[in-house]
Design an enzyme around this catalytic site. Structure first.
Site, PDB file in Angstrom:
ATOM      1  N   TYR A 189      -8.876   3.393   4.474  1.00  0.00           N
ATOM      2  CA  TYR A 189      -9.506   2.153   4.016  1.00  0.00           C
ATOM      3  C   TYR A 189      -8.671   0.985   4.510  1.00  0.00           C
ATOM      4  O   TYR A 189      -7.447   0.972   4.337  1.00  0.00           O
ATOM      5  CB  TYR A 189      -9.593   2.129   2.480  1.00  0.00           C
ATOM      6  CG  TYR A 189     -10.191   0.845   1.951  1.00  0.00           C
ATOM      7  CD1 TYR A 189     -11.542   0.571   2.104  1.00  0.00           C
ATOM      8  CD2 TYR A 189      -9.395  -0.109   1.312  1.00  0.00           C
ATOM      9  CE1 TYR A 189     -12.094  -0.627   1.639  1.00  0.00           C
ATOM     10  CE2 TYR A 189      -9.943  -1.297   0.841  1.00  0.00           C
ATOM     11  CZ  TYR A 189     -11.294  -1.550   1.010  1.00  0.00           C
ATOM     12  OH  TYR A 189     -11.832  -2.727   0.554  1.00  0.00           O
TER      13      TYR A 189
ATOM     14  N   ASP B   3      -1.569  -1.143   9.838  1.00  0.00           N
ATOM     15  CA  ASP B   3      -2.024  -1.762   8.601  1.00  0.00           C
ATOM     16  C   ASP B   3      -0.983  -1.451   7.531  1.00  0.00           C
ATOM     17  O   ASP B   3      -0.937  -0.347   6.986  1.00  0.00           O
ATOM     18  CB  ASP B   3      -3.410  -1.231   8.216  1.00  0.00           C
ATOM     19  CG  ASP B   3      -3.913  -1.864   6.927  1.00  0.00           C
ATOM     20  OD1 ASP B   3      -3.163  -2.647   6.310  1.00  0.00           O
ATOM     21  OD2 ASP B   3      -5.061  -1.572   6.530  1.00  0.00           O
TER      22      ASP B   3
ATOM     23  N   LYS C  22      -1.076  -7.658  -0.331  1.00  0.00           N
ATOM     24  CA  LYS C  22      -0.547  -7.036  -1.560  1.00  0.00           C
ATOM     25  C   LYS C  22       0.869  -7.502  -1.916  1.00  0.00           C
ATOM     26  O   LYS C  22       1.067  -8.663  -2.215  1.00  0.00           O
ATOM     27  CB  LYS C  22      -0.636  -5.512  -1.451  1.00  0.00           C
ATOM     28  CG  LYS C  22      -2.102  -5.007  -1.430  1.00  0.00           C
ATOM     29  CD  LYS C  22      -2.207  -3.549  -1.776  1.00  0.00           C
ATOM     30  CE  LYS C  22      -3.558  -2.951  -1.468  1.00  0.00           C
ATOM     31  NZ  LYS C  22      -4.519  -2.981  -2.556  1.00  0.00           N
TER      32      LYS C  22
HETATM   33  C1  LIG Z   1      -4.376  -0.138   3.700  1.00  0.00           C
HETATM   34  C2  LIG Z   1      -5.228  -1.261   3.185  1.00  0.00           C
HETATM   35  N1  LIG Z   1      -5.667  -2.206   4.040  1.00  0.00           N
HETATM   36  C3  LIG Z   1      -6.425  -3.238   3.631  1.00  0.00           C
HETATM   37  C4  LIG Z   1      -6.801  -3.344   2.317  1.00  0.00           C
HETATM   38  C5  LIG Z   1      -7.653  -4.496   1.876  1.00  0.00           C
HETATM   39  O1  LIG Z   1      -6.878  -5.398   1.152  1.00  0.00           O
HETATM   40  P1  LIG Z   1      -7.592  -6.431   0.165  1.00  0.00           P
HETATM   41  O2  LIG Z   1      -8.090  -5.654  -1.000  1.00  0.00           O
HETATM   42  O3  LIG Z   1      -6.475  -7.392  -0.199  1.00  0.00           O
HETATM   43  O4  LIG Z   1      -8.670  -7.106   0.925  1.00  0.00           O
HETATM   44  C6  LIG Z   1      -6.375  -2.387   1.393  1.00  0.00           C
HETATM   45  C7  LIG Z   1      -6.754  -2.477  -0.043  1.00  0.00           C
HETATM   46  O5  LIG Z   1      -6.537  -1.619  -0.837  1.00  0.00           O
HETATM   47  C8  LIG Z   1      -5.586  -1.312   1.842  1.00  0.00           C
HETATM   48  O6  LIG Z   1      -5.167  -0.352   1.001  1.00  0.00           O
END
Ligand SMILES: Cc1ncc(COP(=O)(O)O)c(C=O)c1O
Length: 463
Positions: A170, A272, A300
């Site tokens: 994700y 990511d 985060k």
């Molecule tokens: C690995 C990863 N990338 C991107 C995101 C998306 O982040 P956001 O919820 O701040 O849009 C998440 C959210 O859980 C994530 O776990």
């Protein structure tokens, strides 16, 4: 995230016992949380599912939270929990952290938004450069925006359209990455060339088809796909350690080969680090695993509980942005309040020296869980790194998403979550999640966690 994943493994634990205990513990949670029920009944009239984000949905209803302090959170029924959820891995600094609070309060009195650069963004970009080894940074408002911009940059830099991602990962909810997030077993297709499965409705098929999935921890499969799609792939976006199907670390040598292969095929490598950045090491997974990507996405934990994110890039890629070839925009990018929080978080709270302590607490928790797993003969093992960890309810280690789907006992995992909640441990909902420690977690907090986990292990294995 609380999502319906289809982890469909079934361990040797008696199914009838799991089902009876789940019913009992769900009834307990229901009885304990009448005020949450009231909130839910009100909220559902004005918000779909009664929540601001679907990841907050839960059965029988979400536990609505009133406040937090250090490792403690209180729900609207007045129950106190030790928080291991930590806002999906954001609150590594602990709740109501006084250092970050002071910095943010000071900023409030100086004005909170100008849509013009302020000193905070320079200091934070300098700090990210130090930590993550990429020379140029831009800011965003979430992980989704960070990964969206990274995809645009990869496409802009290469003039290619195709994006590769890891099956079962994700990366936020924009079109290019809402593909093969949690596909079901029958949707997967050939492991070496999986089908592109949209994650829900609302994404044009033409865009879904531009994203292809590859299995994690298999550089040979990646090499084959890169050769097949020679000259078409703009970027590979991946979590260096998977953190949205429990925690799956990279096998030795995998990330190094991914780096070599992407470079050889002219493909931008995007790490990511929305979950790993600032939680598993001072310089995130990039530092921990010693492999340097072309782009890094953050959000985060780096902004200490405020809604912000960042993208790191090379000088060459930065030139695409500076020259206006790729547009990177946002009214709130680098918002002074968020930057004040990020600056205090990164330079005063999550400093280089705290990571050894986080690791030590995590190792203690992992070892204690493993001891209980072994003593009660649970079909499970512990995994984790830095501030992140989990008990994975599978009899053998997971290496990729297909393992997660077929080997994780989702019902057992859900029952463990119910025990935690009913024993005062606020734990991340969802079979696929993990705990996040904060710098405030103490030995007493770990002991509290273990009491809940041991109660679960004892009850589920007793006949
Ligand atoms: C690995 C990863 N990338 C991107 C995101 C998306 O982040 P956001 O919820 O701040 O849009 C998440 C959210 O859980 C994530 O776990």
């Amino acid at each position: 995230m609380s999502v319906e994943t289809t982890a469909a493994g079934q361990s040797a634990i008696d199914r009838e016992r799991i089902s009876q205990l789940t019913e009992r513990e769900m009834a307990r949670l229901t009885e304990r949380t009448p005020a949450s029920k009231d909130r839910y009944e009100r909220a559902v009239k004005v918000m779909p599912g009664g929540v601001p984000s679907s990841f907050q949905e839960n059965d029988p209803w979400p536990v609505y939270i009133e406040r937090g302090q250090g490792t403690a959170v209180w729900d609207v029924d007045g129950y106190q929990y030790v928080d291991f959820h930590n806002g999906f891995g954001v609150m590594c600094i602990g709740h109501a952290n006084p250092t970050v609070g002071t910095a943010v309060k000071a900023r409030v009195d100086l004005g909170t938004h100008f849509a013009a650069p302020t000193d905070g963004s320079i200091v934070v970009a300098e700090e990210l450069t130090r930590r993550f080894g990429l020379p140029q940074w831009r800011f965003t408002n979430s992980g989704t925006e960070s990964t969206m911009d990274a995809v645009h940059l990869a496409r802009g830099a290469t003039g290619r359209d195709m994006i590769l991602k890891i099956e079962g990962s994700y990366h936020g909810h924009h079109d290019a990455v809402m593909v093969s997030v949690y596909p079901e077993l029958e949707e997967l297709g050939d492991r070496n060339d999986p089908d592109s499965v949209p994650y829900g409705a609302g994404y044009p098929r033409a865009l879904t088809d531009l994203t292809r999935a590859v299995p994690f921890n298999d550089a040979d499969a990646l090499e084959a796909v890169l050769s097949k799609l020679e000259g078409q792939v703009a970027g590979l976006i991946m979590e260096p350690a998977m953190m949205n199907i429990n925690v799956i670390p990279p096998v030795p040598g995998y990330l190094e080969r991914v780096r070599e292969l992407t470079a050889a095929h002219g493909v931008k490598l995007i790490f990511d680090e929305v979950k790993t950045g600032a939680t598993i090491a001072y310089g995130g997974a990039t530092q921990r695993f010693g492999v340097q990507p072309d782009l890094i996405t953050l959000a985060k934990a780096v902004c200490g509980g405020y809604p912000g994110g960042a993208i790191g890039m090379t000088e060459e890629t930065a030139e695409l942005v500076a020259s206006g070839k790729v547009h990177q925009y946002g009214t709130f990018n680098g918002n002074p309040l968020v930057m004040a929080a990020a600056q205090a978080t990164l330079t005063e709270v999550l400093t280089e020296d705290v990571y050894a302590g986080l690791e030590q607490t995590n190792e203690r928790l992992k070892a204690a869980c493993q001891e209980v797993v072994d003593r009660y003969g649970l079909p499970a093992y512990t995994e984790g790194m830095g501030a992140k960890g989990c008990v994975i309810f599978a009899a053998e280690p997971l290496r990729e998403y297909r393992d997660y789907l077929s080997k994780v006992d989702g019902e057992l995992s859900t029952l463990a979550w119910l025990y935690h909640m009913n024993h005062g441990i606020f734990m991340t909902p969802g079979v696929e999640e993990e705990w996040t420690l904060s710098i405030a977690h103490s030995d007493d907090d770990i002991d509290h966690y273990m009491a809940a986990f041991e109660a679960f292990a004892r009850d589920v294995t007793s006949s």
